[in-house]
Scaffold this motif. Structure first.
Motif, short mmCIF file in Angstrom:
data_model
loop_
_atom_site.label_atom_id
_atom_site.label_comp_id
_atom_site.label_asym_id
_atom_site.label_seq_id
_atom_site.Cartn_x
_atom_site.Cartn_y
_atom_site.Cartn_z
N VAL A 1 28.39 47.20 40.94
CA VAL A 1 29.10 48.31 41.83
C VAL A 1 28.60 48.28 43.23
O VAL A 1 28.74 49.19 44.14
CB VAL A 1 28.38 49.81 41.59
N SER A 2 28.38 47.08 43.70
CA SER A 2 27.96 46.94 45.18
C SER A 2 29.01 47.25 46.15
O SER A 2 28.55 47.48 47.50
CB SER A 2 27.39 45.49 45.30
N GLN A 3 30.15 47.02 45.80
CA GLN A 3 31.21 47.16 46.77
C GLN A 3 31.98 48.65 46.52
O GLN A 3 33.07 48.78 46.87
CB GLN A 3 32.27 46.15 46.59
N GLU B 1 34.28 43.15 29.78
CA GLU B 1 34.50 41.74 30.29
C GLU B 1 35.60 41.74 31.54
O GLU B 1 35.62 41.29 32.69
CB GLU B 1 34.97 40.87 29.42
N HIS B 2 36.47 42.68 31.30
CA HIS B 2 37.68 43.03 32.32
C HIS B 2 37.03 43.67 33.65
O HIS B 2 37.09 43.27 34.84
CB HIS B 2 38.67 43.93 31.66
N LEU B 3 35.84 44.38 33.27
CA LEU B 3 35.38 45.32 34.29
C LEU B 3 34.03 44.32 35.22
O LEU B 3 34.51 44.35 36.49
CB LEU B 3 34.42 46.38 33.98
N CYS B 4 33.75 43.49 34.41
CA CYS B 4 32.67 42.46 34.97
C CYS B 4 33.55 41.50 35.77
O CYS B 4 33.25 41.16 37.12
CB CYS B 4 32.14 41.75 33.82
N ALA B 5 34.67 40.99 35.44
CA ALA B 5 35.58 40.14 36.17
C ALA B 5 36.04 40.79 37.45
O ALA B 5 36.14 40.09 38.55
CB ALA B 5 36.64 39.62 35.26
N LEU B 6 36.42 42.10 37.41
CA LEU B 6 36.80 42.72 38.69
C LEU B 6 35.64 42.98 39.49
O LEU B 6 35.96 42.91 40.84
CB LEU B 6 37.54 44.17 38.19
N ARG C 1 35.33 39.68 41.44
CA ARG C 1 36.04 39.42 42.31
C ARG C 1 35.90 40.32 43.75
O ARG C 1 36.41 39.86 44.86
CB ARG C 1 37.60 39.64 42.01
N ARG C 2 35.54 41.45 43.47
CA ARG C 2 35.34 42.61 44.82
C ARG C 2 34.01 42.10 45.50
O ARG C 2 34.04 42.66 46.51
CB ARG C 2 35.21 43.91 43.98
N ARG C 3 33.10 41.58 45.08
CA ARG C 3 31.88 41.60 45.90
C ARG C 3 32.13 40.38 46.91
O ARG C 3 32.72 39.69 46.81
CB ARG C 3 30.59 41.18 44.85
N SER C 4 31.28 40.65 48.05
CA SER C 4 31.11 39.84 49.01
C SER C 4 30.62 38.47 48.73
O SER C 4 29.77 38.39 47.65
CB SER C 4 30.49 40.61 50.37
#
Length: 66
Positions: A13-15, A37-42, A45-48
Motif C-alpha cells: 500500500v506504499s502508493q 495474486e491479483h492484488l499483489c500484481a497490481l 505495478r503501482r509502486r515507484s
C-alpha cells in the motif's frame, strides 16, 4: 461471493489505498488465492521504482454456513 478479508503489508500500500476497494468490490469470481495474486500484481505495478519493500497480500473469502 461472501465477505472478503484482505490483509496487506505496508509495501503493498506504499502508493495509497484508494485502488484496493475498487478491486475488491469488482471481484466476482475466483479463489482467495487468485484475488491475493491479483492484488499483489497490481501493487507491484503501482509502486515507484525506488521503493523496494516486500509486498505481502493475504485474502480470505468467507461464505455463510448452512
Amino acid at each position: 461471493i461472501g465477505d472478503i478479508v484482505v490483509l496487506m503489508s505496508d509495501g503493498a500500500v506504499s502508493q495509497g489505498t484508494d485502488w484496493i476497494r475498487q478491486e475488491i468490490e469488482s471481484w466476482t469470481d475466483g479463489s482467495a488465492q487468485d484475488l491475493a495474486e491479483h492484488l499483489c500484481a497490481l501493487a507491484k505495478r503501482r509502486r515507484s521504482e525506488k521503493h523496494e519493500d516486500d509486498i505481502t497480500v493475504l485474502c480470505a473469502i468467507l461464505n455463510k454456513a448452512i
